[in-house]
Write an enzyme that holds these catalytic residues in place. Structure first.
Site, mmCIF file in Angstrom:
data_model
loop_
_atom_site.group_PDB
_atom_site.id
_atom_site.type_symbol
_atom_site.label_atom_id
_atom_site.label_comp_id
_atom_site.label_asym_id
_atom_site.label_seq_id
_atom_site.Cartn_x
_atom_site.Cartn_y
_atom_site.Cartn_z
ATOM 1 N N HIS A 140 0.802 -1.226 0.000
ATOM 2 C CA HIS A 140 0.000 0.000 0.000
ATOM 3 C C HIS A 140 0.836 1.278 0.000
ATOM 4 C CE1 HIS A 140 -3.437 -2.546 1.968
ATOM 5 N NE2 HIS A 140 -3.001 -3.038 0.821
ATOM 6 N N TYR A 244 -12.861 9.848 3.468
ATOM 7 C CA TYR A 244 -13.454 8.786 2.658
ATOM 8 C C TYR A 244 -13.647 7.477 3.432
ATOM 9 C CZ TYR A 244 -13.394 12.052 -1.083
ATOM 10 O OH TYR A 244 -13.668 13.173 -1.848
#
Length: 360
Positions: A140, A244
């Site tokens: 990531h 988000y």
């Protein structure tokens, strides 16, 4: 409410009269393709090599001048983006995993450099941003790069495998999308510029691993997609200061199948425009403007690395109104680009670079 994608197996197929032609086979993980105005292509190999593919050639040339790159796991040499600054100087922006910093491991960095006249050297290299809190975890890193129409550059850093630490903490890098001036300065109107101890470059937060971004200059809409865990890949419209939700809300579950949240939505957290559950593992994004592909012109392409197809999205007023499947079985498409010649180029893991040519 976001639009849930139907099972990828049932998506309508958009038939294309095209063929994928090999143009360079030696790149194993072609993380990014950046077309140059003269028809050359720059290609990043994730393991740490920047290649030049000259126009009408299949011979790759290594470009010199890269900094030290920590190629491990999902890290390495990542995105490429060519841009003219406000003085009309041309720069190539590069994201990569860097060991710079006091702790062991690495994190995502953004740099820029100018290309030599023959496109084989990086000159005047400048580090613009380096994520703190290095980690030895190999997942990531993000990271795509886009520019808007007001002189700002945006880039992403994934949560670095620390979902419960980084994405919701504004004092830490990771799980964020950032905004800088083209020369790396922090904009004075960034949303968290005055918040104590917050990273002033943050534009949005609560992200898992954004690896596709596109700024629509016609509508001034900033689109991004990101990987979910097992389910919950998302397509989002990115706005200043918005949370988000990762990992507080998600349509996904742990890879083991166990649940880590019961929430699909929450006040103060932005729901996605679209989510893919089960996950398709989306990679790069490309908005097609070329006349060479009438059925694709005006559509947004993103590739499913997991299922070896490309999704073609029809967008209208900030929504996905239709999703098609194209090039089913093409392979694990990592990168997409539209060249100066109008052709679409695909970077496919284990296959190299292919050009999508209409059949006569």
């Amino acid at each position: 409410m976001p639009v849930a994608a139907v099972d990828y197996k049932t998506l309508d197929v958009l038939p294309l009269n095209v063929k994928a032609v090999n143009v360079a086979k030696e790149v194993n993980i072609p993380w990014a393709i950046e077309p140059l105005a003269n028809g050359d292509l720059l290609i990043s190999e994730r393991t740490g090599t920047l290649y030049l593919l000259p126009k009408n050639s299949s011979n790759l040339t290594k470009v010199s001048g890269l900094p030290q790159i920590d190629a491990n796991g999902q890290g390495g040499l990542l995105d490429l983006a060519l841009h003219n600054d406000s003085n009309n100087s041309q720069w190539i922006y590069i994201s990569y995993s860097s060991k710079t910093g006091s702790k062991s491991g690495s994190n995502t960095a953004l740099m820029r450099a100018q290309l030599s006249d023959d496109h084989t050297q990086l000159l005047n290299t400048q580090m613009l941003y380096k994520g703190e809190h290095n980690s030895t975890k190999g997942q990531h890193y993000g990271s795509r790069i886009v520019f808007d129409d007001e002189g700002y550059v945006y880039f992403s850093i994934g949560d670095r495998g620390a979902r419960n630490i980084n994405p919701q903490d504004l004092t830490r890098d990771g799980g964020k999308i950032y905004r800088l001036h083209e020369d790396g300065r922090i904009p004075s109107d960034n949303p968290f510029i005055d918040q104590k101890n917050a990273k002033p470059a943050i534009w949005s937060y609560g992200h898992r691993n954004p690896q596709g971004m596109w700024f629509d200059k016609a509508t001034r809409t900033f689109w991004s997609h990101e990987h979910g865990p097992r389910g919950g890949d998302e397509l989002n419209i990115i706005n200043s200061g918005v949370n988000y939700g990762w990992p507080v809300v998600s349509y996904g579950v742990n890879y083991s199948g166990t649940s880590f949240t019961d929430l699909h939505e929450k006040d103060g957290m932005q729901s996605p425009v679209l989510h893919w559950t089960p996950s398709i593992a989306p990679s790069d994004m490309l908005y097609v403007t070329s006349d060479k592909y009438p059925k694709l012109k005006g559509k947004l392409l993103l590739a499913s690395m997991k299922f070896s197809f490309i999704s073609a999205l029809e967008l209208s007023k900030g929504k996905v109104v239709k999703q098609y499947k194209i090039l089913d079985g093409i392979g694990r498409v990592r990168s997409l680009a539209q060249g100066a010649d109008g052709y679409i180029y695909l970077g496919i893991d284990g296959q190299g670079i292919k050009r999508l040519e209409p059949k006569l």
